[in-house]
Enzyme design. Sequence first.
Site, PDB file in Angstrom:
ATOM      1  N   ASN A  56     -11.003 108.229 -63.389  1.00  0.00           N
ATOM      2  CA  ASN A  56     -10.470 106.947 -63.231  1.00  0.00           C
ATOM      3  C   ASN A  56     -10.471 106.948 -61.597  1.00  0.00           C
ATOM      4  OD1 ASN A  56      -9.949 105.491 -65.845  1.00  0.00           O
ATOM      5  ND2 ASN A  56      -8.941 107.624 -66.206  1.00  0.00           N
ATOM      6  N   GLU A  57     -11.327 106.257 -60.894  1.00  0.00           N
ATOM      7  CA  GLU A  57     -11.391 106.160 -59.424  1.00  0.00           C
ATOM      8  C   GLU A  57     -10.341 105.127 -59.004  1.00  0.00           C
ATOM      9  OE1 GLU A  57     -12.366 108.430 -57.717  1.00  0.00           O
ATOM     10  OE2 GLU A  57     -14.617 109.349 -58.344  1.00  0.00           O
ATOM     11  N   PRO A  58     -10.283 105.119 -57.634  1.00  0.00           N
ATOM     12  CA  PRO A  58      -9.379 103.798 -56.955  1.00  0.00           C
ATOM     13  C   PRO A  58      -9.782 102.551 -57.867  1.00  0.00           C
ATOM     14  CG  PRO A  58      -9.654 105.626 -55.457  1.00  0.00           C
ATOM     15  CD  PRO A  58     -10.645 106.137 -56.652  1.00  0.00           C
TER      16      PRO A  58
END
Length: 643
Positions: free
Chosen positions: A155-157
């Site tokens: 879950n990236e920025p």
Amino acid sequence: MPTAAPRVPVRTFPDSELASAQVARELADFIRERAAAGQTAVVGLATGSSPTRVYEELVRLHQQEGLSFQNVVSFNLDEYYPMAPDSLQSYVRFMHEYLFDHVDIRPENIHIPDGTVLPEQVADYCRDYEAQIVAAGGIDWQLLGIGRTGHIGFNEPGSGSGSRTRLITLDHITRTDAASDFYGEENVPRRALTMGVGTILEARHVVLLAWGEGKAAVVKRLVEGEPTDTVPATYLQHHPAVQVVLDEAAAAELSPRKTPWLAGETCDWQQPALVRKAVTWLARLVEKPILKLLDEDYNENGLSELLAESEGQAYAINIRVFNELQHTITGWPGGKPDADDTLRPERAAPFPKRVLIFSPHPDDDVISMGGTLLRLVDQGHEVHVAYQTSGNIAVFDEEVVRFAEFVADYDELFRFDDQPAENLYQRVADFLKTKEPGQVDSAEVQQIKGLIRRGEAKSALRHAGLDPDTRAHFQELPFYETGRVRKKPLGEEDIRLTVELLEKLRPHQIFAAGDLSDPHGTHRVCLAAIMQAVQRLHAQETDWLTDCRVWLYRGAWQEWDVDQIEMAVPLSPQELTRKRRAIFKHQSQKDRPLFPGADQREFWQRAEARNRTTARLYDQLGLPEYEGIEAFVQWDFQGASEA
């Protein structure tokens, strides 16, 4: 001047080994409790370097203490996309190698995102993955790591707190960090399947692991920062049953450790190390040399109690800390002969000393402490360098072709037998033409890459004035020699080989890489081999070890904080140039190293910047100005053994 309070519970352990073992025991207890109640234990699992020791301990508990996984249902967080399950970098393979193949979990209870799903089927597949978690009763116990971008799972920025299992695009930093696993960033998939933040937050219990200095900054944001989708891990602050488990290095930036005087902690100002930490922090905060700090500087910045301990006299504190820092500086890293060594970091006798420098990779010696190495040689000490690993995975394939071609051309001109070397060249060339990204090299290619790095290390030692035939020791520790980025755990043979070398040389000084930020973990394992070997010899009351000191340097990734430094070796402009030339001897790492990590600069550039930054800090604190400084911390192995 208040500091941020922790927003999630934190447990800090002396090292990742102890932390991992404790987390594994707690998970094992949970599995047993569920089994005793006739219930399944639904466990969310993570991949990457952080949980590997947890899995190793779980395997040990299964094999030696009867822990059963028959009642365990597992759901993994993520998988690269596309990714075949039998690929070297697949998380399917990872989980089977580290855990599933060694325990009695039922195959039908294992769930890992499928990196082979057709693009048009991904959305349905992700919805089905969520449905399987719900059907299992939800995740009871979720294990997490954290990426430098603050991602949990992948879950990236930008990932929202309600996000679900889906296909995402990987952040550039994440792909850079994964480059070593894929033998180059260009081979890292751009996308991945991941559980969503919302899915993770629905787990009943969450444990997040973080090890090493490289994670300290993002851990601080997780623990003390505001919840934000730019750091998805911060959403864990909303979870009612989360624990963040750290080693000392990963916890270093948290307020209770970095500035306990601002965090409401009780400070024992009788500890010189704490006073030194506070005073150097204050000097940098108010941008003054230490000897110019005033009473009001202490009072206005949270250090009034320290001032009171010294009867309100700032100068008394200033001069004490200034002298401590001044006494760390020495141009004689092996000790100055016939000198009063009372206030010097190294003892004068014996002189000359027998010095053993451990270098995890074939270039860490000159990158990390090349100036000190040159000084030790120039000052007449008997210097030996132990190259703990071959470093053979960190060589570009085209270098192998070039060297194989050289051998073939040489053989054609000066043939001494009936087996032409051109056969070797053809085999190597044919293999590399069909080699897939991330494929393990053939034995011949591995040997050539190892020889390339060995030759470069020898060349660097000659530049330093050492005879590599007598002063270089190529250990090739077995844990490393897999031909893959993923290595084996430290084993008895690694420790035995280290003990043998120590017994053979019986050094008066040992230098070892003490940093934990190496992205591949090799430095960490190499340091563990040295520490366990030294402690084993110490337990045997080995006589020569009583007259030995162990100094820890840090590598291309990070430097010691100025308040930690116990020996600072100044470098002149000429010495910095000599060091650079020694690094240049490692030509396979020049221009563009195969595994650069997050910093895209060349190793010599990083080393010089680090040395100059340390020198600048000493200068700003009011100490002499140098072109560069190499820094060391002493490891008290006797105290460590007693503890």
